[in-house]
Design an enzyme around this catalytic site. Structure first.
Site, PDB file in Angstrom:
ATOM      1  N   HIS A 273     -21.574  28.244   6.514  1.00 55.07           N
ATOM      2  CA  HIS A 273     -22.749  28.236   7.592  1.00 55.07           C
ATOM      3  C   HIS A 273     -23.875  27.398   7.378  1.00 55.07           C
ATOM      4  O   HIS A 273     -24.057  26.497   8.029  1.00 55.07           O
ATOM      5  CB  HIS A 273     -23.154  29.657   8.041  1.00 55.07           C
ATOM      6  N   GLU A 274     -24.402  27.660   6.241  1.00 50.65           N
ATOM      7  CA  GLU A 274     -25.762  26.911   5.749  1.00 50.65           C
ATOM      8  C   GLU A 274     -25.297  25.438   5.603  1.00 50.65           C
ATOM      9  O   GLU A 274     -26.117  24.599   6.103  1.00 50.65           O
ATOM     10  CB  GLU A 274     -26.318  27.605   4.587  1.00 50.65           C
ATOM     11  N   HIS A 277     -25.470  23.826   8.792  1.00 51.56           N
ATOM     12  CA  HIS A 277     -26.995  23.191   9.095  1.00 51.56           C
ATOM     13  C   HIS A 277     -27.471  22.161   8.206  1.00 51.56           C
ATOM     14  O   HIS A 277     -28.194  21.101   8.705  1.00 51.56           O
ATOM     15  CB  HIS A 277     -27.754  24.478   8.863  1.00 51.56           C
ATOM     16  N   GLU A 302     -27.499  25.778  15.579  1.00 54.85           N
ATOM     17  CA  GLU A 302     -26.325  26.695  15.367  1.00 54.85           C
ATOM     18  C   GLU A 302     -24.870  26.385  15.702  1.00 54.85           C
ATOM     19  O   GLU A 302     -24.042  26.760  15.236  1.00 54.85           O
ATOM     20  CB  GLU A 302     -26.593  28.072  16.285  1.00 54.85           C
TER      21      GLU A 302
HETATM   22 ZN    ZN Z   1     -27.463  29.684  11.512  1.00 48.09          ZN
END
Ligand code: ZN
Length: 508
Positions: A273-274, A277, A302
């Site tokens: 997830h990170e 980003h 997101e």
């Molecule tokens: Zn996030």
């Protein structure tokens, strides 16, 4: 009167200076969440307060106002004089927005809000710890009032909630979110019911994932996933913090964190997830002026993290490629298991009460619940005192049951105590944007999933960079959707993706 050229130079100088100060502040925040000794907190807060005041001064200065006026920026022409080059017009648009918004809110109000939310966060943490909503209630009442007042200062066309939403997702409005969420909820409900019934009838083994994975081994595995995704250790690093996050400290310096336990999926999916980003920040165009060099909205940010985490990281193709590698690192743990066992385990659907542990399919329901309630609070249709009961009623409706207590109900998230009303929808919007982008990527690259099954993630990363990352704030969310997908926001791609994955799962 200053020339157009001088005015642009002023804009770029102010933008660069504010950008560097913000990056310095980000270094301090990153340190605070990772390595800072606890006693340093007071000094750190003072350092941060000075830096954010410096940024605020730059972005609200009369010099900036004069330059923007010279460039023709106004509410009617936010991109300024039509003769400006594209990037300059976008710089004008961004700085005009920041300048105007910042000057609308009186300094005294900003201080009141900061005070109320810092006290609110302490009260919230205690209230959650002790399952004591009454202890948080007066604080939340004050924060809701202040948010309503903030909306009045900022101004809006439809309703007060629009002004708050616009802070996190520029250009989006309440009507649009309400309509999209209602359509999504209608289609999600039968899908969820089906999947929950299915997993009751034939339970999926997830126990083998939830313990016994050494942190060292997990780090080794995560490093290969990050590398395959295109994260360069020359331009960023991974550390540990209580809650995973990512932050950009400069054009070539993105920091991400995760929180390891012996549960394989927690740490790994935090990292994916990170990293999603981080790739966005690392993919920003070099030519972007500072003020445009960041993700364009929380929802689009997101979309990047969730697309990698769920659509890619929880795909069959991902595990087809990575299962062998995982098995080499953890031979004893994964003896007798297959890529398919792993795929099923990381996609188990379960109705639960806690958002941060929700699976991909039910996650958006948690967001809708919060959206409905914060909207009702802002509209004055719901009083803070009645929030626990209203939460429980919505939970019953959307998640099939009431939480055991307020700690697992309306006290579970920090956001409202921080005054972040209008933030929650961006999580679910991220799912919708992500699915629209992936649809388009798969259309343009028919071998996309084939590549992923062979560990080739570069075509996807590069597509995302070309179409999304490089533009930074030069294109807003609506413009990205239009340019990439040729249509506005809709739930269709996302629901299509979920059906493809979870209806198929129900059959075998
Ligand atoms: Zn996030």
């Amino acid at each position: 009167m200053a020339s157009i050229e001088q005015a642009i130079t002023t804009l770029r100088e102010i933008s660069t200076e504010a950008g560097y100060i913000s990056q310095a502040a980000a270094v301090l925040s990153w340190d605070q969440e990772t390595y800072m000794p606890p006693a340093a907190i007071e000094g750190r807060a003072s350092q941060q307060a000075i830096l954010s005041a410096l940024v605020h001064q730059r972005l609200t200065s009369d010099d900036l106002g004069t330059a923007l006026q010279t460039l023709g920026a106004s509410d009617a022409t936010p991109t300024g004089n039509p003769s400006l080059a594209f990037m300059d017009s976008r710089l004008v648009r961004q700085l005009y927005r920041t300048w105007k918004q910042a000057r609308k809110i009186p300094e005294q109000f900003i201080r009141n809000l900061a005070m109320a939310t810092s006290q609110g966060q302490v009260a919230w943490a205690n209230a959650r710890e002790n399952n004591d909503f009454a202890g948080f209630q007066p604080h939340l009442e004050k924060i809701v009032d202040l948010c309503r007042q903030k909306a009045e200062y900022l101004g809006y066309q439809g309703e007060a909630y629009d002004a708050l939403l616009d802070e996190y997702e520029p250009g989006m409005n309440t009507t649009n979110v309400e309509g999209t969420f209602a359509a999504l909820a209608g289609e999600l409900a039968p899908l969820v019911t089906n999947c929950v019934r299915q997993s009751k009838n034939s339970p999926i083994d997830t126990d083998f994932l939830s313990s016994g994975f050494s942190i060292e081994g997990q780090q080794q595995f995560a490093a290969s996933v990050m590398e395959a995704m295109g994260f360069s250790s020359e331009r960023g690093r991974l550390d540990v913090s209580a809650h995973p996050f990512s932050t950009s400290l400069g054009r070539d310096d993105v920091r991400i964190t995760t929180n390891w336990s012996d549960d394989l999926s927690r740490g790994l999916y935090g990292v994916i997830h990170e990293t999603g980003h981080a790739l966005y920040e690392l993919g920003l165009g070099r030519e972007l002026p500072s003020a445009l060099a960041s993700g364009t909205s929380l929802g689009i940010h997101e979309s990047q993290s969730r697309l990698w985490e769920n659509m890619v990281g929880r795909s069959r193709e991902f595990w087809q490629h990575f299962f062998g590698r995982l098995q080499t690192i953890f031979p004893a743990k994964l003896q007798g298991k297959t890529a398919d066992d792993l795929y099923r385990a990381v996609n188990r659907v379960q109705l639960s009460q806690v958002r941060i542990h929700a699976d991909e399919l039910t996650y958006s329901l948690h967001i809708m619940l919060r959206f409905r309630l914060e909207l009702a609070l802002m509209r004055g249709q719901l009083q803070v005192a009645d929030l626990p009961a209203a939460w429980n009623a919505q939970a019953k409706k959307l998640l099939g049951a009431e939480p055991a207590n307020n700690r697992e109900g309306c006290l579970q998230d920090i956001h409202w105590s921080m005054g972040a009303i209008g933030y929650f929808p961006t999580y679910a919007l991220g799912n919708l944007y992500g699915a629209m982008f992936m649809d388009q990527a798969a259309t343009e690259m028919p071998k996309l999933w084939d590549n992923i099954a062979h560990g080739q993630f570069e075509p996807l990363r590069s597509w995302l960079q070309t179409n999304i990352h490089q533009h930074g704030l030069a294109k807003n969310a609506g413009e990205l959707l239009q340019d990439i997908c040729g249509k506005p926001l809709s739930h269709q791609s996302y629901i299509g993706y979920l059906r493809g994955k979870y209806q198929a799962a129900g059959k075998d």
